[in-house]
Design an enzyme around this catalytic site. Structure first.
Site, PDB file in Angstrom:
ATOM      1  N   ARG A  44     -26.968  27.343   4.490  1.00  0.00           N
ATOM      2  CA  ARG A  44     -26.199  26.882   3.216  1.00  0.00           C
ATOM      3  C   ARG A  44     -26.896  27.016   2.268  1.00  0.00           C
ATOM      4  O   ARG A  44     -28.166  27.054   2.112  1.00  0.00           O
ATOM      5  CB  ARG A  44     -25.793  25.541   3.984  1.00  0.00           C
ATOM      6  CG  ARG A  44     -27.087  24.500   4.260  1.00  0.00           C
ATOM      7  CD  ARG A  44     -26.793  23.252   3.944  1.00  0.00           C
ATOM      8  NE  ARG A  44     -26.685  22.680   2.592  1.00  0.00           N
ATOM      9  CZ  ARG A  44     -28.067  23.014   1.715  1.00  0.00           C
ATOM     10  NH1 ARG A  44     -29.018  23.215   1.965  1.00  0.00           N
ATOM     11  NH2 ARG A  44     -27.923  22.743   0.356  1.00  0.00           N
ATOM     12  N   GLY A  45     -26.137  26.461   0.989  1.00  0.00           N
ATOM     13  CA  GLY A  45     -26.607  26.544  -0.137  1.00  0.00           C
ATOM     14  C   GLY A  45     -26.444  27.913  -1.006  1.00  0.00           C
ATOM     15  O   GLY A  45     -26.667  28.892  -0.217  1.00  0.00           O
ATOM     16  N   ALA A  46     -25.945  28.008  -2.114  1.00  0.00           N
ATOM     17  CA  ALA A  46     -25.264  29.292  -2.675  1.00  0.00           C
ATOM     18  C   ALA A  46     -26.318  30.234  -2.675  1.00  0.00           C
ATOM     19  O   ALA A  46     -25.928  31.592  -2.179  1.00  0.00           O
ATOM     20  CB  ALA A  46     -24.812  28.947  -4.043  1.00  0.00           C
ATOM     21  N   ARG A  81     -17.200  31.473   3.675  1.00  0.00           N
ATOM     22  CA  ARG A  81     -16.928  30.050   3.073  1.00  0.00           C
ATOM     23  C   ARG A  81     -16.414  30.521   1.487  1.00  0.00           C
ATOM     24  O   ARG A  81     -17.047  31.544   1.034  1.00  0.00           O
ATOM     25  CB  ARG A  81     -18.187  29.219   2.953  1.00  0.00           C
ATOM     26  CG  ARG A  81     -18.655  28.578   4.127  1.00  0.00           C
ATOM     27  CD  ARG A  81     -19.900  27.737   3.809  1.00  0.00           C
ATOM     28  NE  ARG A  81     -19.385  26.514   3.537  1.00  0.00           N
ATOM     29  CZ  ARG A  81     -20.285  25.438   2.935  1.00  0.00           C
ATOM     30  NH1 ARG A  81     -21.727  25.630   2.832  1.00  0.00           N
ATOM     31  NH2 ARG A  81     -19.960  24.257   2.523  1.00  0.00           N
ATOM     32  N   GLN A 185     -26.948  16.215   3.004  1.00  0.00           N
ATOM     33  CA  GLN A 185     -27.869  17.181   2.727  1.00  0.00           C
ATOM     34  C   GLN A 185     -28.900  16.538   1.725  1.00  0.00           C
ATOM     35  O   GLN A 185     -30.188  16.855   1.858  1.00  0.00           O
ATOM     36  CB  GLN A 185     -27.182  18.354   2.041  1.00  0.00           C
ATOM     37  CG  GLN A 185     -26.228  19.323   2.746  1.00  0.00           C
ATOM     38  CD  GLN A 185     -24.966  18.633   2.689  1.00  0.00           C
ATOM     39  OE1 GLN A 185     -24.495  17.687   2.416  1.00  0.00           O
ATOM     40  NE2 GLN A 185     -23.999  19.778   2.692  1.00  0.00           N
ATOM     41  N   ASP A 226     -22.452  26.132  -7.164  1.00  0.00           N
ATOM     42  CA  ASP A 226     -21.905  27.230  -6.102  1.00  0.00           C
ATOM     43  C   ASP A 226     -21.066  28.095  -6.705  1.00  0.00           C
ATOM     44  O   ASP A 226     -21.143  29.422  -6.337  1.00  0.00           O
ATOM     45  CB  ASP A 226     -20.965  26.378  -4.849  1.00  0.00           C
ATOM     46  CG  ASP A 226     -21.934  25.485  -4.190  1.00  0.00           C
ATOM     47  OD1 ASP A 226     -22.431  24.663  -4.419  1.00  0.00           O
ATOM     48  OD2 ASP A 226     -22.273  26.091  -3.023  1.00  0.00           O
ATOM     49  N   ASN A 236     -20.108  22.200  -7.650  1.00  0.00           N
ATOM     50  CA  ASN A 236     -21.022  21.868  -6.816  1.00  0.00           C
ATOM     51  C   ASN A 236     -20.650  20.980  -5.843  1.00  0.00           C
ATOM     52  O   ASN A 236     -19.747  20.389  -5.942  1.00  0.00           O
ATOM     53  CB  ASN A 236     -22.337  21.492  -7.848  1.00  0.00           C
ATOM     54  CG  ASN A 236     -23.677  21.415  -7.106  1.00  0.00           C
ATOM     55  OD1 ASN A 236     -24.025  22.348  -6.592  1.00  0.00           O
ATOM     56  ND2 ASN A 236     -24.411  20.183  -7.049  1.00  0.00           N
ATOM     57  N   LYS A 237     -21.653  20.474  -5.100  1.00  0.00           N
ATOM     58  CA  LYS A 237     -21.445  19.436  -4.187  1.00  0.00           C
ATOM     59  C   LYS A 237     -20.563  18.263  -4.746  1.00  0.00           C
ATOM     60  O   LYS A 237     -20.890  17.779  -5.640  1.00  0.00           O
ATOM     61  CB  LYS A 237     -22.862  19.072  -3.407  1.00  0.00           C
ATOM     62  CG  LYS A 237     -22.802  18.010  -2.282  1.00  0.00           C
ATOM     63  CD  LYS A 237     -21.904  18.356  -1.194  1.00  0.00           C
ATOM     64  CE  LYS A 237     -22.150  19.738  -0.491  1.00  0.00           C
ATOM     65  NZ  LYS A 237     -21.065  20.284   0.418  1.00  0.00           N
TER      66      LYS A 237
HETATM   67  O1  MRU Z   1     -22.013  22.707   1.433  1.00  0.00           O
HETATM   68  P1  MRU Z   1     -23.330  23.116   0.984  1.00  0.00           P
HETATM   69  O2  MRU Z   1     -24.657  22.315   1.626  1.00  0.00           O
HETATM   70  O3  MRU Z   1     -23.784  24.554   1.040  1.00  0.00           O
HETATM   71  O4  MRU Z   1     -23.447  22.821  -0.647  1.00  0.00           O
HETATM   72  C1  MRU Z   1     -24.719  23.231  -1.437  1.00  0.00           C
HETATM   73  C2  MRU Z   1     -24.612  22.705  -2.702  1.00  0.00           C
HETATM   74  O5  MRU Z   1     -23.640  22.362  -3.328  1.00  0.00           O
HETATM   75  C3  MRU Z   1     -25.724  23.216  -3.490  1.00  0.00           C
HETATM   76  O6  MRU Z   1     -25.855  22.123  -4.438  1.00  0.00           O
HETATM   77  C4  MRU Z   1     -25.340  24.581  -4.105  1.00  0.00           C
HETATM   78  O7  MRU Z   1     -25.191  25.565  -3.176  1.00  0.00           O
HETATM   79  C5  MRU Z   1     -26.555  24.975  -4.839  1.00  0.00           C
HETATM   80  S1  MRU Z   1     -28.004  25.215  -3.841  1.00  0.00           S
HETATM   81  C6  MRU Z   1     -29.190  25.860  -4.771  1.00  0.00           C
END
Ligand code: MRU
Length: 340
Positions: A44-46, A81, A185, A226, A236-237
């Site tokens: 996970r994470g962009a 996703r 997270q 994201d 973002n999250k």
């Molecule tokens: O649902 P996730 O854990 O994939 O969400 C991730 C985030 O929101 C991060 O902040 C984003 O991807 C940036 S990661 C460097």
């Protein structure tokens, strides 16, 4: 240790659902397993999703499919996703080399991996320098959300990478990660990374974030992204938007840190960003324990959008976009990738 990598003829990735309890490396040999790992947030994470998309294309190509199958399977991967544009970006960028077959696709995927590592070091330099420009203090207290560290990339990270750079420069007084409901997270992953770094931090509940900002607990908020729309609105999250309101009320900088690949010029504003809803069960249960009555329906957007009016600056691997001065991704020229 890398969060995701290509080893021999397969992908290896850290299964993030098992952290912080266990460090488990998964061998991924099929597209179905990779899509499942993406959807259950094992990876996970962009930026990490961008690399997963790129390596996933190599994985498909290794089976020597015909062109139509390669394209449709790549599309299935890109759709795993919806919000993080890096996933479809990684697939698309790698697919540009499809004419060269598996060797060319793997070479491109490995280049995307290496570029991601370099971009994280560069964002760290740009972001830490920006703090020195914005604030007149020797050390900084920084609030952050979700996990934007090495686990969200290949190594190092975006917003947490800036925090790490500040720590290495002796300028981090304290990091304040919020837990990040519903999947924690911040608590499970960011607190784990900060512990491994030896950096000073205290964990806070999501709902305490804006209040603590109003009491001066942090001098800035750093988040990842994201997808950044052409006008600078940033997804973002979930919980990022609340922190941006808190930062605005407290009069402190709110800074988005993401590689250039997170900017989606084909999305005009934040209103056009697709937001993943992950369903009721994640909210009504935690780690297999029911936390709300059977049959409870929930609304579970995994992301929110912070408008440019709440953003001070967007830091990428190639520039600082001063949103507070009216700059946008479209108007600010690209600079150099900076070394460690
Ligand atoms: O649902 P996730 O854990 O994939 O969400 C991730 C985030 O929101 C991060 O902040 C984003 O991807 C940036 S990661 C460097």
């Amino acid at each position: 240790m890398r969060t995701i990598d290509w080893v021999d003829d397969h992908i290896e990735l850290i299964d993030q659902t098992k952290l912080p309890g266990e460090l488990v490396i998964r061998k991924v040999t099929t597209l179905d397993d990779l899509i499942d790992d993406i959807q259950r947030l094992a990876v996970r994470g962009a930026p990490a999703l961008g690399v997963a998309g790129a390596m996933g294309v190599a994985l498909i190509a290794q089976g020597n499919p015909d062109r139509a199958t390669l394209e449709s399977e790549a599309q299935r991967l890109a759709n795993a996703r919806p919000t993080a544009v890096n996933l479809s970006w990684g697939v698309k960028k790698t697919m540009e080399k499809a004419d060269g077959g598996f060797p060319a696709l793997l070479e491109e995927a490995l280049k995307i991996r290496d570029d991601d590592i370099a971009s994280c070091y560069s964002m760290g330099q740009y972001g830490a320098d920006l703090m020195d420009e914005l604030l007149d203090t020797d050390t900084y207290r920084i609030m952050t959300i979700c996990n934007t560290g090495g686990l969200a990339c290949v190594e190092r990270g975006t917003a947490l990478g800036v925090i790490q750079t500040l720590f290495e420069r002796g300028k981090l007084e304290e990091a304040l990660p919020v837990e990040t409901r519903p999947l924690l997270q911040g608590a499970r992953l960011t607190a784990w990374e900060l512990t491994n770094m030896g950096a000073p931090f205290r964990l806070i509940c999501d709902s305490a974030g804006p209040f603590l900002l109003s009491r001066g607990a942090a001098q800035a908020v750093f988040i990842g992204a994201d997808r950044i729309a052409a006008n600078g609105d940033s997804a973002n999250k979930i919980g990022s938007f609340s922190l941006s309101l808190g930062a605005k009320a407290a009069g402190i900088p709110f800074i988005v840190v993401a590689p250039e690949s997170t900017i989606d010029y084909s999305t005009a504003t934040g209103a056009d960003i697709p937001i993943e809803d992950r369903g009721s069960e994640e909210v009504a249960n935690f780690h297999g324990v029911r936390t709300a009555p059977e049959g409870t329906q929930a609304i579970n957007p995994a992301f929110d959008v912070t408008p440019t009016s709440n953003i001070t600056a967007i830091v990428t691997d190639r520039r600082v976009i001063r949103v507070d001065r009216g700059e946008t991704p479209q108007t600010t020229p690209l600079g150099e990738i900076r070394a460690k």
